[in-house]
Design a protein around this motif. Sequence first.
Motif, short mmCIF file in Angstrom:
data_model
loop_
_atom_site.label_atom_id
_atom_site.label_comp_id
_atom_site.label_asym_id
_atom_site.label_seq_id
_atom_site.Cartn_x
_atom_site.Cartn_y
_atom_site.Cartn_z
N GLN A 115 30.06 42.61 57.37
CA GLN A 115 30.51 42.58 55.98
C GLN A 115 30.35 41.17 55.45
N ALA A 116 29.84 41.09 54.26
CA ALA A 116 29.61 39.79 53.65
C ALA A 116 30.95 39.08 53.44
N GLU A 117 30.92 37.81 53.68
CA GLU A 117 32.13 37.01 53.50
C GLU A 117 32.29 36.69 52.01
N TYR A 118 33.43 37.01 51.51
CA TYR A 118 33.74 36.73 50.11
C TYR A 118 34.72 35.55 50.05
N THR A 119 34.50 34.69 49.08
CA THR A 119 35.44 33.59 48.85
C THR A 119 36.09 33.80 47.49
N GLU A 120 37.35 33.49 47.42
CA GLU A 120 38.09 33.73 46.18
C GLU A 120 37.68 32.72 45.12
N VAL A 121 37.53 33.22 43.90
CA VAL A 121 37.23 32.37 42.74
C VAL A 121 38.23 32.69 41.65
N SER A 122 38.33 31.82 40.69
CA SER A 122 39.24 32.06 39.57
C SER A 122 38.64 33.09 38.63
N ALA A 123 39.47 33.68 37.82
CA ALA A 123 39.00 34.69 36.86
C ALA A 123 38.05 34.08 35.85
N ASP A 124 38.18 32.78 35.58
CA ASP A 124 37.28 32.11 34.63
C ASP A 124 35.87 31.95 35.21
N ALA A 125 35.74 31.95 36.54
CA ALA A 125 34.44 31.78 37.17
C ALA A 125 33.62 33.07 37.19
N VAL A 126 34.23 34.19 36.84
CA VAL A 126 33.52 35.47 36.81
C VAL A 126 32.62 35.50 35.58
N PRO A 127 31.34 35.84 35.73
CA PRO A 127 30.41 35.86 34.60
C PRO A 127 30.86 36.83 33.51
N ALA A 128 30.44 36.54 32.30
CA ALA A 128 30.80 37.38 31.15
C ALA A 128 30.25 38.79 31.29
N ALA A 129 29.07 38.93 31.90
CA ALA A 129 28.48 40.26 32.07
C ALA A 129 29.36 41.13 32.97
N VAL A 130 29.96 40.53 33.98
CA VAL A 130 30.84 41.28 34.89
C VAL A 130 32.13 41.66 34.17
N LYS A 131 32.68 40.74 33.39
CA LYS A 131 33.90 41.02 32.64
C LYS A 131 33.67 42.13 31.61
N THR A 132 32.51 42.08 30.93
CA THR A 132 32.19 43.10 29.93
C THR A 132 32.03 44.47 30.60
N ALA A 133 31.35 44.51 31.75
CA ALA A 133 31.18 45.77 32.47
C ALA A 133 32.52 46.30 32.94
N LEU A 134 33.41 45.42 33.35
CA LEU A 134 34.74 45.83 33.80
C LEU A 134 35.53 46.46 32.65
N ALA A 161 33.88 49.92 31.75
CA ALA A 161 34.12 51.00 32.72
C ALA A 161 35.60 51.32 32.87
N TYR A 162 36.45 50.31 32.78
CA TYR A 162 37.89 50.49 32.98
C TYR A 162 38.65 49.85 31.81
N PRO A 163 38.74 50.54 30.70
CA PRO A 163 39.44 49.96 29.54
C PRO A 163 40.90 49.65 29.88
N GLY A 164 41.35 48.49 29.52
CA GLY A 164 42.73 48.10 29.77
C GLY A 164 42.96 47.59 31.18
N ALA A 165 41.90 47.39 31.96
CA ALA A 165 42.05 46.91 33.34
C ALA A 165 42.38 45.42 33.33
N LYS A 166 43.25 45.03 34.27
CA LYS A 166 43.61 43.63 34.43
C LYS A 166 42.98 43.12 35.72
N LEU A 167 42.28 42.02 35.64
CA LEU A 167 41.64 41.42 36.80
C LEU A 167 42.68 40.61 37.56
N ASP A 168 43.07 41.10 38.76
CA ASP A 168 44.07 40.42 39.56
C ASP A 168 43.46 39.29 40.38
N LYS A 169 42.40 39.61 41.12
CA LYS A 169 41.73 38.62 41.96
C LYS A 169 40.23 38.85 41.90
#
Length: 98
Positions: free
Chosen positions: A35-54, A57-65
Motif C-alpha cells: 500500500q502506498a505510503e500517504y503523508t498527511e497534508v493540510s486542507a489548504d494543500a489539497v488542489p482546487a480540482a480535488v476540492k471541487t470534485a469532493l 460528489a458529496y454536497p455538504g461534505a467536510k474534509l477532516d483529514k
Amino acid sequence: MKKLILSAIIVLGSLSSYASIEAAPAQTKTVVSAQAEYTEVSADAVPAAVKTALQTAYPGAKLDKAFVNEKKEYKLEISVGDQKATVFSDVNGNWLKI
C-alpha cells in the motif's frame, strides 16, 4: 480359464492406470502490492480540482483529514452529517477505486 485370463487383464490394466505420470501442479504466482505510503497534508494543500470534485460528489461534505502519496493521489477522510468515509482521488479530481 477365460475368467482367469480376463481377471488378470483387468488387474494388470488397473495397475497401469496408477503407474501413469502425475501431472505437475500448476504454478501459482502471488502478487503482493504494498500500500502506498500517504503523508498527511493540510486542507489548504489539497488542489482546487480535488476540492471541487469532493463538493460535487458529496454536497455538504467536510474534509477532516487529507493525505498524499508520491503519485499525487489523495486520501481524503470526510464526514457528511454523522457519517464518516474515506475516499481516494488523483490530483485532477478523478475518483480512484482502491
